[in-house]
Design an enzyme around this catalytic site. Structure first.
Site, PDB file in Angstrom:
ATOM      1  CB  CYS A   1      -0.939  -0.016   1.191  1.00 38.85           C
ATOM      2  SG  CYS A   1      -2.060  -1.452   1.178  1.00 38.85           S
ATOM      3  CB  THR A   2       3.997   2.118   1.817  1.00 41.10           C
ATOM      4  OG1 THR A   2       3.371   2.017   3.102  1.00 41.10           O
ATOM      5  CG2 THR A   2       4.995   3.247   1.819  1.00 41.10           C
TER       6      THR A   2
END
Length: 157
Positions: free
Chosen positions: A46-47
């Protein structure tokens, strides 16, 4: 509630962003919109996905496109995530899953042999007329943002 369908107008929705503002689809009329759904702030995939959108943000802006990331995390957690990684776009908190359900991204997932309901990484493009033109489901992060950018640029030709 209905779910979105490719090549159809997306129904009006309202949500809360990291700017602590209420956002509606109609407030974005005349712009292309990229909405990407991801499972959880501060996790590796997600980062990376957020950083990839950040790194191409100016190109999306040049293509008359706003970007929004969506997960079930709170506005407070989103704000920390956005600040930590210098995301120039807003994140949307969807704790009641209303936006997730509209885009049909809540799926049965398996993690370490256990099943749970969670967000399936997905990306959608809504054109300036409010029509859903593209969708990617079960997204793999690597090279995904460049694919989305190419699709957005094609809308403007």
């Amino acid at each position: 509630m209905d779910t979105v369908t490719l090549n159809q107008t997306v129904p009006e929705f309202s949500c809360t962003t990291t700017a602590d503002e209420s956002l509606t689809l109609s407030s974005l009329a005349g712009k292309n919109i990229v909405i990407y759904f991801y499972p959880k702030d501060n996790t590796p995939g997600c980062t990376q996905e957020g950083q990839d959108f950040r790194d191409h943000y100016e190109e999306f802006q040049a293509a008359n496109t706003e970007i929004f990331g969506v997960s079930r995390d709170s506005v407070r957690v989103h704000t920390g995530f956005k600040t930590k990684h210098n995301f120039p776009f807003e994140l949307i908190s969807d704790p009641d899953e209303s936006l997730c359900k509209l885009f049909d991204v809540i799926k049965l997932k398996k993690l370490y042999g256990k099943e749970h309901m969670g967000i399936e990484r997905s990306t959608f493009i809504i054109n300036a007329d409010g029509v859903l033109t593209h969708e990617w489901r079960k997204v793999k992060v690597k090279e995904h943002v460049t694919e989305v950018l190419a699709a957005v640029k094609a809308l403007n030709t």
